[in-house]
Design an enzyme around this catalytic site. Structure first.
Site, PDB file in Angstrom:
ATOM      1  N   ASP A 231       0.874  -1.164   0.002  1.00 21.59           N
ATOM      2  CA  ASP A 231       0.081   0.082  -0.111  1.00 21.59           C
ATOM      3  C   ASP A 231       0.810   1.088  -0.119  1.00 21.59           C
ATOM      4  O   ASP A 231       0.492   2.387  -0.057  1.00 21.59           O
ATOM      5  CB  ASP A 231      -1.127   0.082   1.070  1.00 21.59           C
ATOM      6  N   SER A 232       2.279   0.964  -0.094  1.00 19.31           N
ATOM      7  CA  SER A 232       3.208   2.267  -0.327  1.00 19.31           C
ATOM      8  C   SER A 232       2.935   2.731  -1.600  1.00 19.31           C
ATOM      9  O   SER A 232       3.641   3.764  -1.982  1.00 19.31           O
ATOM     10  CB  SER A 232       4.449   1.793  -0.106  1.00 19.31           C
TER      11      SER A 232
ATOM     12  N   ASP B  79      -1.262  -5.912  -0.178  1.00 23.72           N
ATOM     13  CA  ASP B  79      -1.290  -5.333   1.032  1.00 23.72           C
ATOM     14  C   ASP B  79      -3.215  -5.172   1.129  1.00 23.72           C
ATOM     15  O   ASP B  79      -3.526  -4.498   0.076  1.00 23.72           O
ATOM     16  CB  ASP B  79      -1.101  -4.024   1.386  1.00 23.72           C
TER      17      ASP B  79
ATOM     18  N   LYS C 219      -1.479  -9.424   2.573  1.00 30.95           N
ATOM     19  CA  LYS C 219      -0.765  -8.969   3.670  1.00 30.95           C
ATOM     20  C   LYS C 219      -1.493  -8.039   4.469  1.00 30.95           C
ATOM     21  O   LYS C 219      -2.349  -7.258   4.125  1.00 30.95           O
ATOM     22  CB  LYS C 219       0.615  -8.199   3.464  1.00 30.95           C
TER      23      LYS C 219
ATOM     24  N   GLU D 112      -1.849  -5.609   8.583  1.00 30.80           N
ATOM     25  CA  GLU D 112      -0.895  -5.109   9.578  1.00 30.80           C
ATOM     26  C   GLU D 112      -1.869  -5.327  10.828  1.00 30.80           C
ATOM     27  O   GLU D 112      -2.956  -5.189  11.009  1.00 30.80           O
ATOM     28  CB  GLU D 112      -0.992  -3.640   9.580  1.00 30.80           C
TER      29      GLU D 112
ATOM     30  N   GLU E 235       8.785  -4.505  10.658  1.00 30.23           N
ATOM     31  CA  GLU E 235       9.342  -3.130  10.185  1.00 30.23           C
ATOM     32  C   GLU E 235       9.982  -2.256  11.053  1.00 30.23           C
ATOM     33  O   GLU E 235       9.177  -2.320  12.422  1.00 30.23           O
ATOM     34  CB  GLU E 235       8.266  -2.312   9.367  1.00 30.23           C
TER      35      GLU E 235
HETATM   36  O1  KIV Z   1       3.614  -1.114   1.656  1.00 31.78           O
HETATM   37  C1  KIV Z   1       4.831  -1.561   1.989  1.00 31.78           C
HETATM   38  O2  KIV Z   1       5.634  -1.284   1.007  1.00 31.78           O
HETATM   39  C2  KIV Z   1       5.128  -2.292   2.991  1.00 31.78           C
HETATM   40  C3  KIV Z   1       6.719  -2.804   2.811  1.00 31.78           C
HETATM   41  C4  KIV Z   1       7.420  -1.421   3.437  1.00 31.78           C
HETATM   42  C5  KIV Z   1       6.972  -3.940   3.934  1.00 31.78           C
HETATM   43  O3  KIV Z   1       4.289  -2.861   3.689  1.00 31.78           O
END
Ligand code: KIV
Length: 271
Positions: free
Chosen positions: A51-52, A90, A120, A122, A189
Protein backbone atom coordinates in the site's frame (compact mmCIF):
# COMPACT_ATOMS: atom_id res chain seq x y z
CA UNK A 1 8.63 -29.43 -31.45
CA UNK A 2 8.68 -26.30 -29.33
CA UNK A 3 10.77 -26.44 -26.19
CA UNK A 4 9.49 -23.97 -23.64
CA UNK A 5 11.22 -23.93 -20.30
CA UNK A 6 8.63 -24.14 -17.58
CA UNK A 7 9.08 -21.58 -14.80
CA UNK A 8 8.43 -22.99 -11.35
CA UNK A 9 6.31 -20.63 -9.25
CA UNK A 10 7.52 -19.72 -5.76
CA UNK A 11 4.93 -20.80 -3.18
CA UNK A 12 4.44 -20.31 0.53
CA UNK A 13 5.88 -23.83 0.91
CA UNK A 14 9.04 -22.74 -0.97
CA UNK A 15 9.51 -19.94 1.58
CA UNK A 16 8.97 -22.29 4.50
CA UNK A 17 11.60 -24.62 3.06
CA UNK A 18 14.01 -21.70 2.53
CA UNK A 19 13.77 -20.78 6.22
CA UNK A 20 14.27 -24.40 7.20
CA UNK A 21 17.35 -24.67 4.97
CA UNK A 22 18.76 -21.27 5.97
CA UNK A 23 18.44 -19.67 2.53
CA UNK A 24 17.57 -15.96 2.77
CA UNK A 25 14.39 -14.69 1.07
CA UNK A 26 14.33 -11.58 -1.12
CA UNK A 27 11.22 -9.46 -1.45
CA UNK A 28 10.62 -6.14 -3.25
CA UNK A 29 7.59 -4.03 -3.93
CA UNK A 30 6.16 -3.46 -7.40
CA UNK A 31 3.02 -1.68 -8.49
CA UNK A 32 3.04 -1.96 -12.29
CA UNK A 33 3.68 -4.47 -15.08
CA UNK A 34 7.09 -3.20 -16.25
CA UNK A 35 8.76 -3.07 -12.84
CA UNK A 36 7.16 -6.39 -11.83
CA UNK A 37 8.65 -8.00 -14.94
CA UNK A 38 12.14 -6.71 -14.03
CA UNK A 39 11.89 -7.62 -10.35
CA UNK A 40 10.73 -11.10 -11.33
CA UNK A 41 13.44 -11.53 -13.98
CA UNK A 42 16.13 -10.61 -11.41
CA UNK A 43 15.11 -13.57 -9.25
CA UNK A 44 13.26 -11.94 -6.36
CA UNK A 45 11.20 -14.60 -4.64
CA UNK A 46 8.35 -12.40 -3.39
CA UNK A 47 6.77 -9.31 -4.96
CA UNK A 48 4.75 -7.17 -2.61
CA UNK A 49 2.06 -4.93 -4.06
CA UNK A 50 2.44 -2.68 -1.04
CA UNK A 51 0.00 0.00 0.00
CA UNK A 52 3.15 2.16 -0.22
CA UNK A 53 1.73 2.63 -3.73
CA UNK A 54 -0.19 5.44 -2.01
CA UNK A 55 3.15 7.19 -1.42
CA UNK A 56 5.33 6.34 -4.39
CA UNK A 57 2.72 6.01 -7.13
CA UNK A 58 0.08 8.51 -6.01
CA UNK A 59 2.11 11.04 -4.00
CA UNK A 60 0.12 10.78 -0.76
CA UNK A 61 1.86 11.52 2.52
CA UNK A 62 0.63 8.30 4.18
CA UNK A 63 -0.64 4.90 3.04
CA UNK A 64 -4.13 5.57 4.38
CA UNK A 65 -5.90 6.99 1.29
CA UNK A 66 -5.39 4.10 -1.14
CA UNK A 67 -8.57 2.14 -1.87
CA UNK A 68 -9.30 -1.54 -2.44
CA UNK A 69 -10.13 -0.87 -6.11
CA UNK A 70 -6.80 0.91 -6.59
CA UNK A 71 -4.88 -1.94 -4.91
CA UNK A 72 -6.67 -4.43 -7.17
CA UNK A 73 -5.70 -2.40 -10.25
CA UNK A 74 -2.00 -2.33 -9.21
CA UNK A 75 -2.12 -6.05 -8.38
CA UNK A 76 -3.57 -6.98 -11.78
CA UNK A 77 -0.69 -5.15 -13.48
CA UNK A 78 1.93 -6.85 -11.27
CA UNK A 79 0.45 -10.34 -11.67
CA UNK A 80 0.76 -10.02 -15.47
CA UNK A 81 4.50 -9.35 -15.07
CA UNK A 82 5.38 -11.88 -12.36
CA UNK A 83 6.03 -15.28 -13.89
CA UNK A 84 7.92 -16.84 -10.97
CA UNK A 85 7.58 -14.70 -7.85
CA UNK A 86 4.88 -15.14 -5.23
CA UNK A 87 2.69 -12.01 -5.42
CA UNK A 88 1.45 -10.69 -2.07
CA UNK A 89 -1.00 -7.78 -1.87
CA UNK A 90 -1.57 -5.38 1.04
CA UNK A 91 -5.13 -5.08 2.33
CA UNK A 92 -5.52 -1.30 2.44
CA UNK A 93 -6.49 0.71 5.51
CA UNK A 94 -10.19 0.43 6.40
CA UNK A 95 -10.86 -2.81 4.54
CA UNK A 96 -10.21 -5.29 7.36
CA UNK A 97 -10.07 -3.56 10.74
CA UNK A 98 -13.82 -3.12 11.31
CA UNK A 99 -14.97 -6.76 11.25
CA UNK A 100 -13.79 -10.21 10.15
CA UNK A 101 -16.49 -10.63 7.47
CA UNK A 102 -15.42 -7.37 5.81
CA UNK A 103 -11.80 -8.51 6.02
CA UNK A 104 -12.65 -11.81 4.34
CA UNK A 105 -14.68 -10.05 1.62
CA UNK A 106 -11.75 -7.68 0.92
CA UNK A 107 -9.26 -10.55 0.73
CA UNK A 108 -11.54 -12.54 -1.57
CA UNK A 109 -11.92 -9.55 -3.92
CA UNK A 110 -8.12 -9.22 -4.18
CA UNK A 111 -7.62 -12.93 -4.87
CA UNK A 112 -10.50 -13.21 -7.40
CA UNK A 113 -10.00 -9.96 -9.27
CA UNK A 114 -6.19 -9.75 -9.41
CA UNK A 115 -4.96 -13.33 -9.51
CA UNK A 116 -2.45 -12.61 -6.71
CA UNK A 117 -1.31 -15.44 -4.45
CA UNK A 118 -1.58 -14.04 -0.92
CA UNK A 119 -2.55 -10.99 1.11
CA UNK A 120 -0.74 -9.02 3.81
CA UNK A 121 -2.29 -7.09 6.67
CA UNK A 122 -0.99 -5.07 9.60
CA UNK A 123 -1.41 -5.84 13.30
CA UNK A 124 -1.45 -8.67 15.81
CA UNK A 125 -4.03 -9.67 18.41
CA UNK A 126 -6.37 -6.78 17.37
CA UNK A 127 -6.95 -8.36 13.95
CA UNK A 128 -6.73 -12.02 15.02
CA UNK A 129 -10.35 -12.89 14.11
CA UNK A 130 -9.93 -11.38 10.65
CA UNK A 131 -6.77 -13.40 10.06
CA UNK A 132 -8.53 -16.58 11.24
CA UNK A 133 -11.42 -16.04 8.80
CA UNK A 134 -9.13 -15.31 5.84
CA UNK A 135 -6.83 -18.27 6.53
CA UNK A 136 -9.87 -20.55 6.98
CA UNK A 137 -11.04 -19.50 3.51
CA UNK A 138 -7.80 -20.88 2.09
CA UNK A 139 -6.10 -17.54 1.49
CA UNK A 140 -2.43 -17.29 2.54
CA UNK A 141 -1.84 -14.39 4.95
CA UNK A 142 1.41 -12.53 5.62
CA UNK A 143 1.46 -10.55 8.89
CA UNK A 144 3.13 -7.18 9.51
CA UNK A 145 4.31 -5.99 12.95
CA UNK A 146 6.47 -3.20 14.35
CA UNK A 147 6.14 0.09 12.51
CA UNK A 148 2.79 -0.51 10.83
CA UNK A 149 2.31 2.57 8.63
CA UNK A 150 -1.50 2.37 8.64
CA UNK A 151 -1.31 3.31 12.36
CA UNK A 152 0.92 6.32 11.77
CA UNK A 153 -1.47 8.79 13.36
CA UNK A 154 -1.55 6.68 16.53
CA UNK A 155 2.28 6.42 16.58
CA UNK A 156 2.79 10.10 15.71
CA UNK A 157 6.08 9.45 13.87
CA UNK A 158 7.98 6.94 11.73
CA UNK A 159 10.52 6.29 14.53
CA UNK A 160 11.78 2.82 15.48
CA UNK A 161 9.12 0.77 17.34
CA UNK A 162 9.32 -1.76 20.20
CA UNK A 163 12.33 -0.21 21.91
CA UNK A 164 10.79 -0.58 25.37
CA UNK A 165 10.23 -3.93 27.07
CA UNK A 166 6.43 -3.81 27.04
CA UNK A 167 6.14 -3.14 23.29
CA UNK A 168 8.88 -5.67 22.54
CA UNK A 169 7.03 -8.35 24.58
CA UNK A 170 3.74 -7.55 22.80
CA UNK A 171 5.48 -7.88 19.43
CA UNK A 172 6.92 -11.26 20.39
CA UNK A 173 3.50 -12.46 21.64
CA UNK A 174 1.82 -11.15 18.48
CA UNK A 175 4.36 -12.93 16.27
CA UNK A 176 3.64 -16.23 18.03
CA UNK A 177 -0.10 -15.61 17.70
CA UNK A 178 0.22 -14.91 13.95
CA UNK A 179 2.06 -18.19 13.56
CA UNK A 180 -0.67 -20.01 15.53
CA UNK A 181 -3.38 -18.41 13.39
CA UNK A 182 -1.74 -19.86 10.27
CA UNK A 183 0.07 -16.87 8.74
CA UNK A 184 2.69 -18.17 6.30
CA UNK A 185 5.15 -15.32 6.92
CA UNK A 186 5.66 -12.11 8.87
CA UNK A 187 7.06 -8.69 7.96
CA UNK A 188 8.78 -6.80 10.79
CA UNK A 189 9.35 -3.13 10.11
CA UNK A 190 11.73 -0.74 11.87
CA UNK A 191 12.39 -2.56 15.14
CA UNK A 192 15.67 -3.25 16.96
CA UNK A 193 17.76 -5.93 15.22
CA UNK A 194 18.11 -7.94 18.44
CA UNK A 195 14.34 -8.20 18.85
CA UNK A 196 13.83 -9.19 15.19
CA UNK A 197 16.43 -11.96 15.60
CA UNK A 198 14.74 -13.19 18.78
CA UNK A 199 11.34 -13.32 17.01
CA UNK A 200 12.87 -15.09 14.00
CA UNK A 201 14.35 -17.75 16.27
CA UNK A 202 11.09 -18.13 18.21
CA UNK A 203 8.74 -18.92 15.33
CA UNK A 204 8.81 -21.44 12.50
CA UNK A 205 7.35 -19.17 9.78
CA UNK A 206 9.75 -16.97 7.76
CA UNK A 207 10.28 -13.40 8.92
CA UNK A 208 10.98 -10.63 6.41
CA UNK A 209 12.65 -7.50 7.76
CA UNK A 210 12.69 -3.87 6.68
CA UNK A 211 14.87 -1.84 9.00
CA UNK A 212 14.96 -4.88 11.30
CA UNK A 213 18.55 -6.07 10.86
CA UNK A 214 20.25 -9.11 9.39
CA UNK A 215 18.76 -11.76 11.67
CA UNK A 216 15.49 -12.05 9.74
CA UNK A 217 14.85 -14.87 7.26
CA UNK A 218 14.54 -12.34 4.43
CA UNK A 219 14.56 -8.66 3.53
CA UNK A 220 12.15 -6.31 1.78
CA UNK A 221 12.58 -2.80 0.40
CA UNK A 222 10.39 -0.46 -1.59
CA UNK A 223 11.73 -0.79 -5.15
CA UNK A 224 11.69 2.99 -5.75
CA UNK A 225 13.90 3.45 -2.68
CA UNK A 226 16.57 0.88 -3.60
CA UNK A 227 16.68 2.19 -7.18
CA UNK A 228 17.32 5.69 -5.82
CA UNK A 229 14.31 7.33 -7.44
CA UNK A 230 13.90 9.90 -4.68
CA UNK A 231 17.05 11.64 -3.39
CA UNK A 232 15.10 13.23 -0.55
CA UNK A 233 14.17 9.90 1.05
CA UNK A 234 17.22 8.41 2.74
CA UNK A 235 16.45 6.46 5.90
CA UNK A 236 19.32 4.44 7.38
CA UNK A 237 17.80 1.06 6.45
CA UNK A 238 17.64 1.75 2.68
CA UNK A 239 20.61 0.67 0.58
CA UNK A 240 20.54 2.50 -2.77
CA UNK A 241 21.74 0.23 -5.58
CA UNK A 242 21.30 2.93 -8.23
CA UNK A 243 20.90 6.66 -8.31
CA UNK A 244 18.08 6.75 -10.81
CA UNK A 245 16.73 10.16 -9.87
CA UNK A 246 19.89 11.88 -11.11
CA UNK A 247 20.19 9.65 -14.17
CA UNK A 248 16.55 10.05 -15.20
CA UNK A 249 16.52 13.82 -14.69
CA UNK A 250 19.75 14.09 -16.70
CA UNK A 251 18.39 11.93 -19.54
CA UNK A 252 15.12 13.83 -19.72
CA UNK A 253 16.99 17.14 -19.55
CA UNK A 254 19.04 16.01 -22.55
CA UNK A 255 15.85 15.06 -24.43
CA UNK A 256 14.40 18.53 -23.79
CA UNK A 257 17.66 20.17 -24.95
CA UNK A 258 17.77 18.00 -28.11
CA UNK A 259 14.25 19.06 -29.05
CA UNK A 260 15.03 22.75 -28.50
CA UNK A 261 18.20 22.52 -30.59
CA UNK A 262 16.31 20.56 -33.32
CA UNK A 263 18.85 17.72 -32.92
CA UNK A 264 15.95 15.33 -32.23
CA UNK A 265 14.63 13.74 -34.35
CA UNK A 266 17.44 13.39 -36.87
CA UNK A 267 17.16 11.92 -40.36
CA UNK A 268 17.49 8.33 -39.04
CA UNK A 269 14.67 8.88 -36.61
CA UNK A 270 12.00 9.85 -39.09
CA UNK A 271 10.01 8.22 -41.92
O1 KIV B 1 3.58 -1.15 1.69
C1 KIV B 1 4.76 -1.55 1.73
O2 KIV B 1 5.58 -1.26 0.85
C2 KIV B 1 5.15 -2.39 2.85
C3 KIV B 1 6.61 -2.73 2.98
C4 KIV B 1 7.38 -1.55 3.35
C5 KIV B 1 6.82 -3.86 3.91
O3 KIV B 1 4.35 -2.77 3.63
Amino acid sequence: MSVTKEIKRITTETLRKMKFEGEKISMLTAYDFTIATLVDKAGTEVILVGDSAANVMAGHETTLPITLDQMIYHSQCVVRGAKRALVVVDLPFGTYQSDPQRALDSAIRIMKESGAHAIKLEGGEEVAESIRRIVNAGIPVMGHLGLTPQSIYQFGSYKVRAKDDAEAQKLLDDAKLLEELGCFSLVMEKIPAGLATKVTESISIPTIGIGAGNGCDGQVLVVHDMLGLNNEFKPKFVRKYLNLEDQVVEAIGQYVADIKSTDFPNSNEQY
